[in-house]
Write an enzyme that holds these catalytic residues in place. Structure first.
Site, PDB file in Angstrom:
ATOM      1  N   ARG A  57       0.261  -1.301  -0.253  1.00  0.00           N
ATOM      2  CA  ARG A  57      -0.181   0.416   0.540  1.00  0.00           C
ATOM      3  C   ARG A  57       0.789   1.525   0.032  1.00  0.00           C
ATOM      4  NH1 ARG A  57      -2.333   2.040   4.429  1.00  0.00           N
ATOM      5  NH2 ARG A  57      -2.489  -0.050   5.322  1.00  0.00           N
ATOM      6  N   TYR A 110     -17.705  12.816 -16.313  1.00  0.00           N
ATOM      7  CA  TYR A 110     -18.458  11.328 -16.471  1.00  0.00           C
ATOM      8  C   TYR A 110     -19.251  11.598 -15.267  1.00  0.00           C
ATOM      9  CZ  TYR A 110     -17.694   6.682 -14.764  1.00  0.00           C
ATOM     10  OH  TYR A 110     -18.290   4.871 -14.210  1.00  0.00           O
ATOM     11  N   ASP A 182      -8.303  15.537 -16.807  1.00  0.00           N
ATOM     12  CA  ASP A 182      -8.827  13.764 -16.842  1.00  0.00           C
ATOM     13  C   ASP A 182      -8.301  13.918 -18.385  1.00  0.00           C
ATOM     14  OD1 ASP A 182      -9.792  11.746 -17.281  1.00  0.00           O
ATOM     15  OD2 ASP A 182     -11.427  11.164 -15.846  1.00  0.00           O
ATOM     16  N   LYS A 207      -8.921   2.668 -19.597  1.00  0.00           N
ATOM     17  CA  LYS A 207      -9.797   2.414 -20.787  1.00  0.00           C
ATOM     18  C   LYS A 207      -7.964   2.186 -21.620  1.00  0.00           C
ATOM     19  CE  LYS A 207     -13.433   3.668 -19.162  1.00  0.00           C
ATOM     20  NZ  LYS A 207     -13.508   3.981 -17.378  1.00  0.00           N
TER      21      LYS A 207
END
Ligand code: 3LM
Length: 401
Positions: A57, A110, A182, A207
């Site tokens: 992490r 989005y 973005d 994507k």
């Protein structure tokens, strides 16, 4: 040497992990934790006095390779990977904004980014104003003493509006605001917002970056001034860490990113021009088309129009739904940037998070259909669209006669 690479080379080589066996393909460090030879080593790593992995992490060699590659491609000091595109968006907003701050974003984003800014941020005392980013004066007028950040997508999901990043960056600079883009629809192969002066770039790596439809991931690229907070607050404390295995898959997928973006864009251009000529189609939204306001930025801000387009039909809602259901090569699915061509209905799917008023303000028509153009042969895509549109063409011909 890395900074001299062309993007086509950087997608393959940038940030390559140096490891003792000399593996051509970097090994996958599928380990949650890392062993220290002695207490002092662990303590020094926690204190930041010694480099080296601690716990995934907090950092992982495979994930770090993906981060170095993205930083190099986007031109920033570094990058931080996250478990999803939404984790990347929320990392920027929750990591860099404080209670009492004000965010200005575009009216169309989005769907889940819209619900994050409109429903979640106010819960933490962060104010949000949505304005149309094609109107610089509207952005300027929305700036308040507590405004800290400008957030936009360009091209916009789902209707491909395009904004001038230089203008946005200049405005942000003049008012000490953090500009955030973005860049999911373009990837660094088609657009590098840093070159236009943008402070932070983020992606849904789900994507095009991964490109194979089998991973959910996100990444934020930024300079040193923002990286520390993104790592400590957003990654370490909020914890939306990318799995090393998913990072490894993205690194594999990215090797073909340059080739894929070229093909996606070339095919989308052909499909957009075909649809624009088709009598059953009333409007096509694609930056590569003459008449699209974004066309003027191709060659300067963007290298090509990308692989996503949207359309409206000369049809009512039921007929539009029937058209989508008739397609067979285009799969009915959300997401984009995969080898497979996809079709979806933003008003009821990706942008169903908007209420009707906000959706109208965002310019998302109820009959809008979004296509993600895959890597299939273009003639097969045109054949599928032709058969899907045929009954509409026939009924329009009947109306005329
Ligand atoms: C979609 N988009 O089909 P993840 N930023 C942009 C995006 O398009 C997306 C995200 C962030 C779609 C996903 S809809 C349920 C499916 C511009 C995602 C968020 O968290 O990796 O999904 O990225 O348009």
């Amino acid at each position: 040497m890395a900074s001299k690479m062309h993007p086509e080379t950087a997608v393959i080589h940038a940030g390559h992990l140096q490891e003792p066996q000399g593996a051509l393909v970097s090994p996958l460090y599928q380990s949650a934790t890392f062993v220290f030879d002695r207490v002092e080593t662990g303590s020094a790593r926690f204190a930041g006095e010694q480099d080296g992995p601690i716990y995934t992490r907090l950092g992982n060699p495979t994930v770090a390779e993906f981060e170095r590659r993205m930083a190099e491609l986007e031109g920033y000091d570094g990058a931080v990977a996250f478990a999803s595109g939404m984790a990347a968006v929320s990392a920027v907003l929750l990591g860099l904004l404080d209670q009492g701050d004000h965010l200005i974003c575009n009216t169309c984003l989005y769907g889940c980014t819209h619900s994050l800014v409109s429903e979640q941020l106010p819960r933490f005392g962060i104010e949000v104003t949505a304005v149309d980013f094609s109107d610089v004066e509207a952005i300027r007028a929305a700036i308040r003493p507590n405004t800290r950040m400008l957030l936009l997508e360009t091209p916009v999901n789902p209707h491909l509006a395009v904004y001038d990043l230089k203008t946005v960056a200049k405005l942000a600079g003049a008012h000490q605001l953090i500009s955030v883009v973005d860049n999911t629809f373009m990837t660094p192969l088609l657009q590098q917002p840093k070159v236009q002066g943008i402070d932070i770039v983020l992606h849904s790596a789900t994507k095009y970056l991964n490109g194979h439809g089998d991973v959910i991931a996100g990444v934020v690229c930024a300079d040193q001034v923002h990286l520390e907070l993104l790592r400590s607050r957003s990654l370490k404390d909020i914890g939306g860490v990318l799995s090393p295995h998913d990072a490894w898959l993205i690194l594999r997928g990215m090797k073909t990113l340059a080739l894929r973006m070229e093909r996606h864009s070339a095919s989308a251009q052909v499909v957009a021009e075909f649809l624009q000529r088709h009598p059953a189609v009333t409007r096509v939204y694609y930056p590569g088309l003459d008449g699209h306001p974004g066309k003027a930025l191709i060659g300067t801000q963007m290298r090509a129009g990308g692989g996503v387009l949207a359309l409206e039909l000369n049809a009512d809602f039921e007929q539009a739904v029937a058209f989508v259901n008739r397609l067979s090569l285009f799969k009915i699915a959300v997401s984009l940037g995969d080898a497979e061509s996809l079709v979806q209905h933003p008003a009821s799917m990706t942008h169903a998070t908007y209420d009707n008023d906000d959706r109208a303000k965002a310019g998302i028509a109820d009959t809008l259909i979004r296509l993600s153009i895959g890597l299939e042969h273009c003639d097969d895509l045109l054949a599928d669209l032709t058969q899907g549109l045929a009954p509409l063409t026939a009924s329009l011909a009947e109306e005329v006669s």
